[in-house]
Design an enzyme around this catalytic site. Structure first.
Site, PDB file in Angstrom:
ATOM      1  N   GLY A   1       0.829  -1.213   0.000  1.00 49.10           N
ATOM      2  CA  GLY A   1       0.000   0.000   0.000  1.00 49.10           C
ATOM      3  C   GLY A   1       0.854   1.251   0.000  1.00 49.10           C
ATOM      4  O   GLY A   1       0.504   2.258  -0.631  1.00 49.10           O
TER       5      GLY A   1
ATOM      6  N   ASP B   1       0.558  -0.776  13.196  1.00 44.59           N
ATOM      7  CA  ASP B   1       1.075  -2.060  12.723  1.00 44.59           C
ATOM      8  C   ASP B   1       1.358  -3.035  13.872  1.00 44.59           C
ATOM      9  O   ASP B   1       1.634  -4.214  13.632  1.00 44.59           O
ATOM     10  CB  ASP B   1       2.366  -1.837  11.917  1.00 44.59           C
ATOM     11  CG  ASP B   1       2.062  -1.133  10.590  1.00 44.59           C
ATOM     12  OD1 ASP B   1       0.913  -1.188  10.134  1.00 44.59           O
ATOM     13  OD2 ASP B   1       2.982  -0.516  10.033  1.00 44.59           O
TER      14      ASP B   1
END
Ligand code: S3P
Length: 431
Positions: free
Chosen positions: A94, A314
Site C-alpha cells: 500500500g 502495525d
C-alpha cells in the site's frame, strides 16, 4: 508455506532485524527524485521495499547494490522520471501505491498502478480525492486499483488539505504531489501518524491548536544524499512481545529505529508490566535509533485507543496476542483502519485467537480480549495472506501449549524475510 512453532521455555540472543520498511520506501522514492547519485545503506530484501525499487527503475531511475551492499540509486531530478512502458506493479504494498500515486499525479505522462489481489481491494479513494482536488486526473475502478493516472491538463495546484483519516500514506501522497504543484501545499494532520516523509524532506511544521500543519513548496528539489535505514521497529515488535511472554527470556535488539511517531508500543507494554530497557540512544540519518533489551514479565490487561492508534497501527496484531496472555480484560478501540490493511486484521486476529482458545469479542473498531494467562492451546491458524498476522501468530505459537501451525506463513517476507529463522534461533532447548 506452513510454519509450525512449538511452545518455548526460553528465548535468548540478539536477532537480526530487517531494515525499516517505511523509511526504505521513502529513501528509494526520494533518491529517484534527486538529481544524481544517492546511497541507501541497509536497504532490505523485504518484498514491499523491493516493489518500490522495481517501480522507480521502471520510471527510469538506476539502482543497484555496490560491493558493500549499499543500494546506489541514480535519479534524474524532479523532472527526470520517464513514462513507464507497462503498468507499475506495487505487489502487496500500500505504501508503494499510495506514495507513488502522489508523485505520478504531477507528471507530464500517464501511468497505471496495480498490485496483488489484497492491494486491489484496499481503498484508494482516500488518495484519488485529494489528488484530483489538486488538478490531478486519477481514476479508480470502484474505489480501488488499478489506478489510472493521466497527465494533469494544466499542472497540479497546491491546496490546504485536512486529512480525513490519520494515515501516513495519505499524508505522504499529498506531500509528494505538493512537490509538483504550483505554490505551497499544506497538510493538516488531526492525529499524528509516522513522520518519516516530512523528516526526510525536512519540511516546516507548525503546531496549531493541537493539529500539525506540514508545508511543502512546489518545485523544492531533493538533494542526492546517503540515507541510513535503521532496524524496523514494527518488525522488532514481534520479538519484543515474544521475549516478554516466553518465561526465562532475555533478548537484545540492536540499532532499532526509535522514531517517537512509531514507538507507542513500548509505552503500552510498559503499562502492562513489561521489562524493557532502551540504551545507546543516538540519531543517525535524522532518525533516532537505539538498542532494546527485553526480559520476560507477567502482563496485565491494557486499554488502547484514541490518538495513540496511528502510532501503534502495525503493532496491534501483536498487542492482541500480548493481551490474550495477560491477566484481565483488554480493550482495543478506535482501530477501524485495521479492517483495510493487507487483510481485515480485526477479523483475522479474532478468528485466530479464538482458534487458540482465547475469548475475543469483535467490535467494528476494535476487540475485547479476555486474558488467559499462559493458557492458549496450539492449533492450526491462518495468516490470511498478511505478514503481520503470520508473525503475530508465530509469537502466539511460542506460548501456546503444544504446536501451532501457521498456514501461508511465507508472507512474513513482505516486511521481515528472515523472521522464522530468527525466531527459531532464539529458542533455547530445555535443559
Ligand atoms: C505506512 C503507514 C501505515 C502502516 C504501513 C506503512 C507508511 O499505513 O500501516 O505499514 O510507511 O507510511 P497508514 O498510513 O495507511 O495507516
Amino acid at each position: 508455506m506452513n510454519q509450525t512453532v512449538s511452545q518455548a521455555s526460553s528465548l535468548r540472543g540478539t536477532p537480526a532485524l530487517p531494515a525499516d520498511k517505511s523509511i526504505s520506501h521513502r529513501a528509494a522514492l526520494l533518491s529517484a527524485l534527486a538529481d544524481g547519485r544517492s546511497r541507501i545503506r541497509n536497504f532490505p530484501d523485504s518484498a514491499d521495499p523491493q516493489s518500490t525499487l522495481a517501480c522507480v527503475r521502471q520510471l527510469g531511475a538506476r539502482a543497484k547494490r555496490d560491493e558493500n551492499g549499499t543500494m546506489v540509486v541514480r535519479g534524474g531530478g524532479l523532472e527526470g522520471l520517464r513514462p513507464p512502458s507497462q503498468p507499475l506493479d506495487c505487489g502487496n504494498s500500500g505504501t508503494t501505491m499510495r506514495l507513488l500515486a502522489g508523485i505520478l499525479a504531477g507528471q507530464p505522462f500517464g501511468s497505471v498502478l496495480t498490485g496483488d489481489e489484497s492491494l486491489q481491494q484496499r481503498p484508494m479513494d482516500r488518495i484519488a480525492d485529494p489528488l484530483n482536488a489538486m488538478g490531478g486526473r486519477v481514476s479508480l475502478v470502484d474505489g480501488h486499483a488499478p489506478i489510472r493516472i493521466r497527465a494533469p491538463e494544466s499542472g497540479l495546484r497546491s491546496m490546504d488539505y485536512r486529512l480525513p483519516v490519520a494515515s501516513a500514506q495519505v499524508k505522504s501522497c499529498v506531500l509528494l504531489a505538493g512537490l509538483f504543484a504550483e505554490g505551497t501545499t499544506e497538510v493538516i494532520e488531526p492525529a499524528p501518524a509516522r513522520d518519516h516523509t516530512e523528516r526526510m524532506l525536512d519540511l516546516p511544521i507548525q503546531e496549531v491548536g493541537g493539529d500539525r500543519h506540514i508545508l511543502v513548496e512546489g518545485g523544492t528539489s531533493v538533494e542526492p544524499q546517503t540515507w541510513s535505514v535503521p532496524g524496523d521497529f514494527s518488525g522488532a515488535a514481534f520479538l519484543i512481545v515474544a521475549a516478554t511472554l516466553v518465561p526465562d527470556s532475555e533478548i537484545t535488539l540492536e540499532n532499532v529505529g526509535l522514531n517517537p511517531s512509531r514507538t507507542a508500543l513500548l509505552d503500552v507494554l510498559r503499562g502492562m508490566g513489561a521489562d524493557l530497557t532502551v540504551s545507546n540512544e543516538r540519531v543517525e540519518g535524522g532518525e533516532p535509533i537505539g538498542d532494546i533489551v527485553v526480559r520476560s514479565a507477567d502482563l496485565e490487561a491494557v486499554e488502547v485507543g484514541g490518538r495513540a492508534i496511528p502510532n501503534l497501527i502495525d503493532e496491534i496484531p501483536v498487542i492482541a496476542v500480548a493481551a490474550a496472555c495477560a491477566e484481565g480484560t483488554s480493550e482495543i478501540r478506535d482501530a477501524e483502519e485495521l479492517r483495510v490493511k493487507e487483510t481485515d486484521r480485526l477479523h483475522a486476529i479474532t478468528e485466530n485467537l479464538r482458534a487458540l482458545g482465547a475469548e475475543v469479542e469483535e467490535h467494528e473498531d476494535g476487540l475485547t480480549i479476555e486474558g488467559r494467562g499462559p493458557n492458549l492451546l496450539g492449533t492450526d491458524v491462518d495468516s490470511f495472506g498478511d505478514h503481520r498476522i503470520a508473525m503475530a501468530m508465530g509469537v502466539a505459537g511460542l506460548v501456546a501449549h503444544g504446536e501451532t501451525t501457521i498456514h501461508d506463513a511465507g508472507c512474513a517476507r513482505v516486511s521481515f524475510p528472515g523472521f522464522w529463522e530468527e525466531l527459531d534461533g532464539l529458542i533455547e532447548e530445555d535443559g
